[in-house]
Design an enzyme around this catalytic site. Structure first.
Site, short mmCIF file in Angstrom:
data_model
loop_
_atom_site.label_atom_id
_atom_site.label_comp_id
_atom_site.label_asym_id
_atom_site.label_seq_id
_atom_site.Cartn_x
_atom_site.Cartn_y
_atom_site.Cartn_z
N THR A 67 48.85 41.79 45.18
CA THR A 67 47.46 41.91 44.79
C THR A 67 46.63 40.86 45.52
O THR A 67 47.12 40.17 46.42
CB THR A 67 47.34 41.89 43.24
OG1 THR A 67 45.98 42.11 42.89
CG2 THR A 67 47.80 40.56 42.64
N LYS A 71 46.87 41.60 50.13
CA LYS A 71 47.19 42.99 50.50
C LYS A 71 47.16 43.23 52.02
O LYS A 71 47.98 43.97 52.54
CB LYS A 71 46.23 43.96 49.81
CG LYS A 71 46.41 44.06 48.30
CD LYS A 71 45.47 45.11 47.73
CE LYS A 71 45.50 45.12 46.22
NZ LYS A 71 44.61 46.16 45.66
N ASP A 108 47.28 53.08 45.68
CA ASP A 108 45.98 53.26 45.00
C ASP A 108 45.48 54.71 45.11
O ASP A 108 44.99 55.28 44.13
CB ASP A 108 44.92 52.32 45.60
CG ASP A 108 45.05 50.91 45.05
OD1 ASP A 108 45.75 50.72 44.03
OD2 ASP A 108 44.44 49.99 45.64
P1 NDP Z 1 36.39 44.78 47.64
O1 NDP Z 1 36.02 43.36 47.48
O2 NDP Z 1 37.24 45.21 48.79
O3 NDP Z 1 35.02 45.65 47.71
C1 NDP Z 1 33.98 45.40 46.83
C2 NDP Z 1 32.93 46.51 46.95
O4 NDP Z 1 31.99 46.32 45.90
C3 NDP Z 1 32.14 46.48 48.27
O5 NDP Z 1 31.82 47.80 48.62
C4 NDP Z 1 30.87 45.70 47.86
O6 NDP Z 1 29.74 46.02 48.63
C5 NDP Z 1 30.68 46.21 46.46
N1 NDP Z 1 29.90 45.30 45.62
C6 NDP Z 1 30.31 44.12 45.08
N2 NDP Z 1 29.33 43.60 44.31
C7 NDP Z 1 28.28 44.46 44.38
C8 NDP Z 1 26.99 44.47 43.79
N3 NDP Z 1 26.59 43.50 42.99
N4 NDP Z 1 26.20 45.52 44.05
C9 NDP Z 1 26.60 46.52 44.85
N5 NDP Z 1 27.82 46.58 45.43
C10 NDP Z 1 28.65 45.55 45.20
O7 NDP Z 1 37.03 45.20 46.25
P2 NDP Z 1 38.08 46.40 45.98
O8 NDP Z 1 37.63 47.57 46.76
O9 NDP Z 1 39.46 45.90 46.15
O10 NDP Z 1 37.89 46.64 44.40
C11 NDP Z 1 36.72 47.22 43.86
C12 NDP Z 1 36.91 47.45 42.37
O11 NDP Z 1 37.90 48.44 42.14
C13 NDP Z 1 37.37 46.20 41.60
O12 NDP Z 1 36.64 46.11 40.40
C14 NDP Z 1 38.81 46.46 41.28
O13 NDP Z 1 39.22 45.85 40.06
C15 NDP Z 1 38.80 47.98 41.14
N6 NDP Z 1 40.13 48.55 41.40
C16 NDP Z 1 40.71 49.28 40.40
C17 NDP Z 1 41.95 49.83 40.58
C18 NDP Z 1 42.56 50.62 39.47
O14 NDP Z 1 43.77 50.85 39.51
N7 NDP Z 1 41.79 51.07 38.50
C19 NDP Z 1 42.70 49.67 41.84
C20 NDP Z 1 41.99 48.92 42.85
C21 NDP Z 1 40.75 48.36 42.60
P3 NDP Z 1 29.45 45.30 50.05
O15 NDP Z 1 30.40 45.90 51.05
O16 NDP Z 1 28.03 45.66 50.33
O17 NDP Z 1 29.68 43.83 49.83
#
Ligand code: NDP
Length: 286
Positions: A67, A71, A108
């Protein structure tokens, strides 16, 4: 948990790791299936990751879940990776084979696909979806939506350039049309969506929700949030209040863990309401 000298041992590696639900999840299945084994939480700093993986392999571990923040390092370290890990550029599962090979997988996409299949059957075939986010979770979500037969995916991200990069990287791998955009494109895309998937981290504990006018979505559209802490995000609460069907992030979490459990302990586990209740209980105290 029952563990003898002949037991199978696996780990979950992250930094920090104390919040991880993986030990509880695997522990539930180990008890359920009477498996002689254990999944150990391992707090490992970024700079130590590769050496720890080598050590665990030499110590006879069956593999590790990986995690944040490891990753990408896991993907780079693996001798071979599956298509989902190549698409994500990240692995959340390393399997240590007897011949010394380290296999990387990303579960995922399969987790979300199985969850959507369980909740919605085949109803997404030919539909349009909106995917919010362009990070690691969004990459897996693109594959899952394509597998479910979605025809068109609008990928909307705060930084639209990341949505464009994601669409360009994955378009050749999927049959559906990927249309990148900014969150400002919500107003024009929402009315045609059958499914909204939040793959941003907005709405997580301590982070604000996205402020999107959900009234623009058709009432029959399904709203799915990958965030599972809290289980009912502001997005899901608002969607429910408007009469939209909702799917929370716990289903994906349980389904993405099943292939890891099978790889480590050689039993294909079932995702059940009992497991869900155990995780919900743990989240209440998280
Ligand atoms: P990343 O850090 O790789 O990506 C984060 C994303 O969220 C980016 O697209 C970012 O946009 C966007 N973002 C963050 N803050 C904001 C905000 N305030 N407003 C708008 N956009 C925002 O994270 P992950 O992709 O790894 O994870 C994303 C979510 O998915 C997490 O909450 C994680 O817990 C959840 N998840 C759940 C899983 C499950 O099994 N249910 C499995 C994997 C993840 P930008 O690119 O513009 O910064």
């Amino acid at each position: 948990m029952s563990l003898t000298g002949a037991g199978r041992v696996a780990g979950v590696i992250g930094w920090p790791i104390a919040h991880s639900l993986s030990p509880l999840l695997h522990g539930y299945w180990l008890r359920e299936y009477g498996v002689d084994g254990a999944l150990v939480p391992l707090a490992v700093r970024r700079q130590d990751f590769a050496r720890v993986v080598i050590g665990l392999r030499l110590a006879g571990f069956a593999g590790v879940n990986v995690t944040v923040p490891h990753k990408e390092a896991a993907f780079a370290l693996a001798d071979a990776c599956d298509a989902a890990a190549r698409a994500a550029g990240a692995a959340n599962l390393l399997i240590f084979h007897a011949d010394g090979q380290v296999e990387g997988r990303n579960t995922d996409a399969a987790g979300l696909r199985e969850n959507l299949r369980q909740e919605l059957g085949e109803t997404l075939k030919g539909s349009t979806a909106i995917l919010l986010g362009a990070g690691g979770a969004a990459r897996g979500a693109v594959l899952a939506l394509a597998d479910q037969g979605v025809k068109r995916v609008h990928i909307l991200n705060r930084h639209a350039d990341r949505a464009r990069a994601l669409a360009a990287a994955l378009q050749a791998m999927v049959a559906c049309q990927l249309i990148p955009g900014a969150l400002a494109d919500w107003a024009t895309t929402a009315p045609e969506a059958a499914l909204l998937v939040n793959a941003t981290s907005a709405g997580m504990n301590g982070k604000n929700d996205l402020e999107l006018p959900l009234t623009l979505l058709p009432r029959e559209a399904v709203v799915c949030d990958l965030v599972y802490n809290p289980l009912e995000t502001g997005l899901l609460r608002d969607a429910k209040a408007l009469g939209n069907r909702t799917i929370d992030g716990l289903g994906m979490l349980m389904h993405q863990a099943a292939p890891s459990f099978e790889a480590f302990f050689q039993v294909r586990p079932q995702v059940t309401s009992g497991l869900r209740a155990a995780l919900q209980q743990a989240l209440k105290h998280a």
